[in-house]
Structure formats: structure tokens, C-alpha cells
Design an enzyme around this catalytic site. Sequence first.
Site, PDB file in Angstrom:
ATOM      1  N   HIS A  72      47.018  43.882  40.191  1.00 54.19           N
ATOM      2  CA  HIS A  72      45.578  44.180  40.306  1.00 54.19           C
ATOM      3  C   HIS A  72      45.350  44.684  41.726  1.00 54.19           C
ATOM      4  O   HIS A  72      45.669  43.978  42.678  1.00 54.19           O
ATOM      5  CB  HIS A  72      44.749  42.911  40.069  1.00 54.19           C
ATOM      6  CG  HIS A  72      44.650  42.520  38.630  1.00 54.19           C
ATOM      7  ND1 HIS A  72      43.782  43.130  37.757  1.00 54.19           N
ATOM      8  CD2 HIS A  72      45.301  41.590  37.905  1.00 54.19           C
ATOM      9  CE1 HIS A  72      43.913  42.575  36.547  1.00 54.19           C
ATOM     10  NE2 HIS A  72      44.829  41.639  36.622  1.00 54.19           N
ATOM     11  N   TYR A 200      35.382  37.575  39.265  1.00 54.22           N
ATOM     12  CA  TYR A 200      34.830  36.264  39.607  1.00 54.22           C
ATOM     13  C   TYR A 200      33.314  36.411  39.562  1.00 54.22           C
ATOM     14  O   TYR A 200      32.741  37.164  40.358  1.00 54.22           O
ATOM     15  CB  TYR A 200      35.250  35.849  41.018  1.00 54.22           C
ATOM     16  CG  TYR A 200      36.722  35.518  41.164  1.00 54.22           C
ATOM     17  CD1 TYR A 200      37.675  36.520  41.313  1.00 54.22           C
ATOM     18  CD2 TYR A 200      37.161  34.192  41.173  1.00 54.22           C
ATOM     19  CE1 TYR A 200      39.022  36.213  41.463  1.00 54.22           C
ATOM     20  CE2 TYR A 200      38.506  33.885  41.327  1.00 54.22           C
ATOM     21  CZ  TYR A 200      39.429  34.897  41.472  1.00 54.22           C
ATOM     22  OH  TYR A 200      40.755  34.585  41.618  1.00 54.22           O
ATOM     23  N   PRO A 292      41.336  25.635  41.285  1.00 55.72           N
ATOM     24  CA  PRO A 292      41.992  26.896  40.922  1.00 55.72           C
ATOM     25  C   PRO A 292      41.318  28.172  41.430  1.00 55.72           C
ATOM     26  O   PRO A 292      41.957  29.227  41.428  1.00 55.72           O
ATOM     27  CB  PRO A 292      42.015  26.860  39.398  1.00 55.72           C
ATOM     28  CG  PRO A 292      41.016  25.846  39.000  1.00 55.72           C
ATOM     29  CD  PRO A 292      40.906  24.867  40.115  1.00 55.72           C
ATOM     30  N   LYS A 296      45.748  29.612  44.153  1.00 55.64           N
ATOM     31  CA  LYS A 296      46.735  29.349  45.203  1.00 55.64           C
ATOM     32  C   LYS A 296      47.831  28.355  44.807  1.00 55.64           C
ATOM     33  O   LYS A 296      48.874  28.292  45.460  1.00 55.64           O
ATOM     34  CB  LYS A 296      46.030  28.782  46.450  1.00 55.64           C
ATOM     35  CG  LYS A 296      45.134  29.770  47.155  1.00 55.64           C
ATOM     36  CD  LYS A 296      45.964  30.758  47.924  1.00 55.64           C
ATOM     37  CE  LYS A 296      45.222  32.038  48.196  1.00 55.64           C
ATOM     38  NZ  LYS A 296      46.042  33.214  48.157  1.00 55.64           N
ATOM     39  N   TYR A 384      43.562  36.092  50.102  1.00 57.96           N
ATOM     40  CA  TYR A 384      43.848  36.199  48.665  1.00 57.96           C
ATOM     41  C   TYR A 384      45.291  36.623  48.407  1.00 57.96           C
ATOM     42  O   TYR A 384      45.954  36.098  47.514  1.00 57.96           O
ATOM     43  CB  TYR A 384      42.864  37.187  48.013  1.00 57.96           C
ATOM     44  CG  TYR A 384      42.757  37.006  46.523  1.00 57.96           C
ATOM     45  CD1 TYR A 384      42.069  35.924  45.987  1.00 57.96           C
ATOM     46  CD2 TYR A 384      43.363  37.890  45.645  1.00 57.96           C
ATOM     47  CE1 TYR A 384      41.979  35.737  44.613  1.00 57.96           C
ATOM     48  CE2 TYR A 384      43.285  37.723  44.277  1.00 57.96           C
ATOM     49  CZ  TYR A 384      42.592  36.640  43.773  1.00 57.96           C
ATOM     50  OH  TYR A 384      42.509  36.453  42.407  1.00 57.96           O
TER      51      TYR A 384
HETATM   52  P1  FAD Z   1      54.271  21.303  38.285  1.00 52.12           P
HETATM   53  O1  FAD Z   1      54.140  22.668  37.757  1.00 52.12           O
HETATM   54  O2  FAD Z   1      53.271  20.279  37.889  1.00 52.12           O
HETATM   55  O3  FAD Z   1      55.724  20.796  37.887  1.00 52.12           O
HETATM   56  C1  FAD Z   1      56.111  19.452  37.999  1.00 52.12           C
HETATM   57  C2  FAD Z   1      57.146  19.146  36.928  1.00 52.12           C
HETATM   58  O4  FAD Z   1      57.620  17.821  37.121  1.00 52.12           O
HETATM   59  C3  FAD Z   1      56.561  19.196  35.533  1.00 52.12           C
HETATM   60  O5  FAD Z   1      57.337  20.030  34.693  1.00 52.12           O
HETATM   61  C4  FAD Z   1      56.586  17.737  35.080  1.00 52.12           C
HETATM   62  O6  FAD Z   1      56.835  17.601  33.687  1.00 52.12           O
HETATM   63  C5  FAD Z   1      57.724  17.177  35.886  1.00 52.12           C
HETATM   64  N1  FAD Z   1      57.654  15.729  36.125  1.00 52.12           N
HETATM   65  C6  FAD Z   1      56.552  14.957  36.323  1.00 52.12           C
HETATM   66  N2  FAD Z   1      56.893  13.676  36.520  1.00 52.12           N
HETATM   67  C7  FAD Z   1      58.234  13.626  36.467  1.00 52.12           C
HETATM   68  C8  FAD Z   1      59.184  12.585  36.599  1.00 52.12           C
HETATM   69  N3  FAD Z   1      58.794  11.323  36.814  1.00 52.12           N
HETATM   70  N4  FAD Z   1      60.504  12.886  36.493  1.00 52.12           N
HETATM   71  C9  FAD Z   1      60.904  14.157  36.261  1.00 52.12           C
HETATM   72  N5  FAD Z   1      60.043  15.192  36.110  1.00 52.12           N
HETATM   73  C10 FAD Z   1      58.739  14.933  36.220  1.00 52.12           C
HETATM   74  N6  FAD Z   1      46.921  27.234  39.666  1.00 52.12           N
HETATM   75  C11 FAD Z   1      46.495  28.459  39.845  1.00 52.12           C
HETATM   76  O7  FAD Z   1      46.805  29.021  40.901  1.00 52.12           O
HETATM   77  N7  FAD Z   1      45.736  29.103  38.868  1.00 52.12           N
HETATM   78  C12 FAD Z   1      45.438  28.484  37.676  1.00 52.12           C
HETATM   79  O8  FAD Z   1      44.807  29.053  36.809  1.00 52.12           O
HETATM   80  C13 FAD Z   1      45.899  27.180  37.462  1.00 52.12           C
HETATM   81  N8  FAD Z   1      45.661  26.545  36.288  1.00 52.12           N
HETATM   82  C14 FAD Z   1      46.119  25.268  36.134  1.00 52.12           C
HETATM   83  C15 FAD Z   1      45.872  24.585  34.933  1.00 52.12           C
HETATM   84  C16 FAD Z   1      46.299  23.276  34.764  1.00 52.12           C
HETATM   85  C17 FAD Z   1      46.012  22.545  33.467  1.00 52.12           C
HETATM   86  C18 FAD Z   1      46.995  22.626  35.814  1.00 52.12           C
HETATM   87  C19 FAD Z   1      47.448  21.188  35.664  1.00 52.12           C
HETATM   88  C20 FAD Z   1      47.275  23.320  36.986  1.00 52.12           C
HETATM   89  C21 FAD Z   1      46.841  24.635  37.154  1.00 52.12           C
HETATM   90  N9  FAD Z   1      47.113  25.353  38.334  1.00 52.12           N
HETATM   91  C22 FAD Z   1      46.657  26.584  38.504  1.00 52.12           C
HETATM   92  C23 FAD Z   1      47.935  24.813  39.393  1.00 52.12           C
HETATM   93  C24 FAD Z   1      49.377  25.289  39.306  1.00 52.12           C
HETATM   94  O9  FAD Z   1      49.757  25.440  37.974  1.00 52.12           O
HETATM   95  C25 FAD Z   1      50.224  24.282  40.055  1.00 52.12           C
HETATM   96  O10 FAD Z   1      49.841  24.339  41.419  1.00 52.12           O
HETATM   97  C26 FAD Z   1      51.737  24.515  39.924  1.00 52.12           C
HETATM   98  O11 FAD Z   1      52.164  24.223  38.627  1.00 52.12           O
HETATM   99  C27 FAD Z   1      52.493  23.628  40.932  1.00 52.12           C
HETATM  100  O12 FAD Z   1      53.863  23.678  40.679  1.00 52.12           O
HETATM  101  P2  FAD Z   1      54.787  22.408  40.911  1.00 52.12           P
HETATM  102  O13 FAD Z   1      56.172  22.853  40.600  1.00 52.12           O
HETATM  103  O14 FAD Z   1      54.489  21.829  42.231  1.00 52.12           O
HETATM  104  O15 FAD Z   1      54.283  21.300  39.877  1.00 52.12           O
HETATM  105  C1  DHB Z   2      43.673  33.021  37.053  1.00 52.52           C
HETATM  106  C2  DHB Z   2      43.509  31.774  37.570  1.00 52.52           C
HETATM  107  C3  DHB Z   2      42.798  31.616  38.744  1.00 52.52           C
HETATM  108  O1  DHB Z   2      42.648  30.415  39.299  1.00 52.52           O
HETATM  109  C4  DHB Z   2      42.248  32.693  39.394  1.00 52.52           C
HETATM  110  O2  DHB Z   2      41.561  32.475  40.550  1.00 52.52           O
HETATM  111  C5  DHB Z   2      42.435  33.937  38.877  1.00 52.52           C
HETATM  112  C6  DHB Z   2      43.153  34.095  37.683  1.00 52.52           C
HETATM  113  C7  DHB Z   2      44.439  33.150  35.785  1.00 52.52           C
HETATM  114  O3  DHB Z   2      44.715  32.122  35.179  1.00 52.52           O
HETATM  115  O4  DHB Z   2      44.791  34.265  35.389  1.00 52.52           O
END
Ligand code: FAD
Ligand code: DHB
Length: 388
Positions: A72, A200, A292, A296, A384
Site C-alpha cells: 500500500h 482508518y 492494533p 505494530k 507507520y
Molecule cells: P504470538 O503470535 O502470540 O505467538 C505465541 C505462540 O506461543 C503461540 O503460537 C502460542 O500458541 C504459543 N504458546 C503460548 N503459551 C505457550 C506455552 N506455554 N508453551 C508453548 N507455546 C506456547 N497486530 C497487528 O499488528 N494487527 C492486527 O490486526 C492484530 N490483530 C490481532 C488479533 C488478535 C486476536 C490478537 C491476539 C493479536 C493481534 N495482533 C495484531 C497482534 C499480533 O498478532 C501479535 O503482536 C503477534 O502475534 C506477536 O507475535 P508473538 O510471536 O510475540 O506472539
Molecule cells: C490491519 C490491522 C491493523 O491493526 C491495522 O492498523 C491495519 C490493518 C489488518 O488486519 O489488515
Amino acid sequence: MRTQVAIVGAGPAGLMLSHLLHLQGIESVVLETRSRAAIEATLRAGVLEQGTVDLLTETGVGERLAREGYPHHGLYFRFDGNNHFINIFELMGGKTVTVYPQHEVIKDLVKARLEADGDIRFETENVRVSDLDSNMPKVHFRHAGQDYELDCDFIAGCDGSHGVCRPAIPANALKVLEKVYPFSWFGILAEAPTVEKLIYSYHEKGFALVSSRTPQIQRMYFQVDPNDNVNNWSDERVWSEFHARLDGEDGWTFHEGRIIKKDIIGMRSYVVEPMQYGRMFLAGDAAHIVPPTGAKGMNLAVADVAHLSEGLNHFYKTGRGELLDAYSAKCLRRVWRAEHFSWWMTSMLHRFPEDDKFQQRLQLSQLRYVTSSKAAAYSLAENYVGFE
Ligand code: FAD
Ligand code: DHB
């Protein structure tokens, strides 16, 4: 069992760390409670910063991203009944963001690790860390009916916001800084012709967001009460809410389509300091959460493990720990910038229950400023795409 780095969690942080360590000749084992199918199907973040795209590409896992990712060139703020474009590509001299869903990044990383004979244990149970302040920390777990004790040099706590690593740190060794918002996001994934935009929207009925994931798939969100429930929202009610918040005087609208998924996402800002205890390092959501707005979360997770892999590489090459010692402070500088940006975007775009007309005028003034002042637009753009 023994390895150099035990990684708890196969999200973007854990898998990317394992991949980066492998490229540097460092061995790791990844432990994940969920199945491969489950982690590859969970819908989460969508927007990759330029630095995340560059890192995935440079380390050989960007092939599908280059083909299927949706760059984008900017984003739109929608208010006063019109779209206002911020041309990030132009302001940032060619840097921009790419929409490529998190579960696609997960698929690419799992594939790369397994093709390189990487050790990922899916569906592990009873994961527990111990001996964190010794030179040989341990991870205990159960896998395929057998109990294991994994000795290692370091543990990477990449197990997200509800994991076991952060709670294993004595409470008096951590500072927790937190803010909860009085709203959540209702999200849908819809099979609908794209509007080729990232929008947005600020509206007196509340925030809404349109993110074109592919030419056929749209991810859309609107702000709801945190106690709301997905079952309260029929497809008709969802579309009517989007129309109420997005249709405007300019005649712009979006396309409706089949709703594939509905979910509600809580909004929270959360940071622990420091992101290390003894020989365990926290990365990604295990250490910090952003609301969200601004997308980030996943980008911070990837940036953390890029620093962590550098520190570990330096340690194994030289025997010196100064980059590992600097890990937390280095990450927290970036984390706090993103925390501020996400809080600022959230505050500018959402309706807060306590807001009065004065507050709404301030929000509108800020939106008009950001979309008409080059200096303000530049500041937004550099945050951003990811501020180094
Ligand atoms: P995670 O992706 O949470 O990965 C952690 C992993 O550890 C998981 O697979 C979990 O199953 C595993 N785990 C947990 N406990 C244990 C254990 N005890 N032993 C072994 N494994 C374990 N961010 C955005 O920027 N835009 C968005 O639109 C957005 N939407 C989101 C929607 C939801 C529902 C959620 C929850 C988060 C969203 N986020 C979004 C945030 C983004 O997805 C996270 O910041 C990102 O996933 C972080 O990555 P991570 O690897 O740190 O953690
Ligand atoms: C999406 C999620 C966000 O938090 C955002 O700021 C823009 C896009 C997405 O899920 O595509």
C-alpha cells in the site's frame, strides 16, 4: 535433551528467531502448545513494515510475500465525509507497508524451518521453565506421551501474552506498565471485491478500518463495547454498521460480500521492563502488547528477535555478552516509540465513553493537521513504516 537456545512459542517471534539462529549456525528447539494446522490458520495481524519485509526477503523467506503481498503506497484517514490520503511511499522516499497476513508469514517460516530439518515440537503440554539464573536453564515439557527436560544455554520466551515464561520471572524483578482501553474491535474477513485501500475512519458512531488483504479479501473492523459479543452481530447488522460509519458525502463506499469470519479483539497497551531475567529473554507479545491501531504488534515481535539473534550470534562467536546485556534497553526504545504511536493513533481515531464535544473537536483538528501539514504527515509516515 540439550540445545543451544530453547524457544518457547511458534508465533512470528519464535519461528523467526529459530530461522535467524539457523542462518548463523546456532541450534534451537521450538516448543509450541498448538498444532501446526492451528497456528497456520489463526487470523491476526496484517500489515508488515518495510523493515519486516526486508528482513524476510534478505533471509530467504520472502518469495511468496513478494508474489502475494499487497503493498500500500499510503493510508487514508476518512473523516468529514471524505478520504484524505497520506502518501507514505513518497514521504518515505520509496519505503512503504505491505499487507500480508500473519498466518501466511507463519506458514512460510514453518516450511523454511522444517525444510532445513529444524526441530519444532507442536502440541507440547505442561511447558515450564526453570533454573533461569543459572548457566544452564531448563525447559520441561510433555510431547507425544513422553516427559522431557531440555537443557540449554538460553531460553527465548516467545510465548505471547498468555504464556508461561513471563510469569516465571519473580514479580520483584519486573516492572509492569499497562493501559486498558474502554472499547474492543469487532473484526470480519469478507470475500468482497477490493477497494484497494487501507482506510482508518473517524466517525461520531465510532472508529472503523478497511484493510484490503488481496483483490478478493477484505479485513474490516469497527469499534465496539468491550463486553459485546460476536453472536449479537448478524451479517445484516454488521454491514449496516459499516455503512453507517463509512459512507459519506463524497459517495465513496465499499463492497459487501460473504463474511468468512467474525471476531472481537481486546485493546490493551502493556510493557514489562526489563525484557530479560538471567538467561531468559522475552520477545514479542510475551514482553509487550500494543492496541492494533497502527499494526505494530507483529512488527515489534520480528524486530525484537532480530536484535536477540544478533546478541546470541555475538555471544557464540566471541564469548562476550555485551550485546545480550544491551538487548532489553535496545528493544525498549523501539517498543516505547511503537507504544506511543499506537496509543496516539487509538486516541485520535476512537470514540471514548467520557468524550465531550471539546474532545471531539481536538480529534478532528489533529486529523485535519496530519492530513494537511507535510511535517505532521512525515512524522506519521516514519512511525507507520517503522521508526529505527
Ligand atoms: P504470538 O503470535 O502470540 O505467538 C505465541 C505462540 O506461543 C503461540 O503460537 C502460542 O500458541 C504459543 N504458546 C503460548 N503459551 C505457550 C506455552 N506455554 N508453551 C508453548 N507455546 C506456547 N497486530 C497487528 O499488528 N494487527 C492486527 O490486526 C492484530 N490483530 C490481532 C488479533 C488478535 C486476536 C490478537 C491476539 C493479536 C493481534 N495482533 C495484531 C497482534 C499480533 O498478532 C501479535 O503482536 C503477534 O502475534 C506477536 O507475535 P508473538 O510471536 O510475540 O506472539
Ligand atoms: C490491519 C490491522 C491493523 O491493526 C491495522 O492498523 C491495519 C490493518 C489488518 O488486519 O489488515
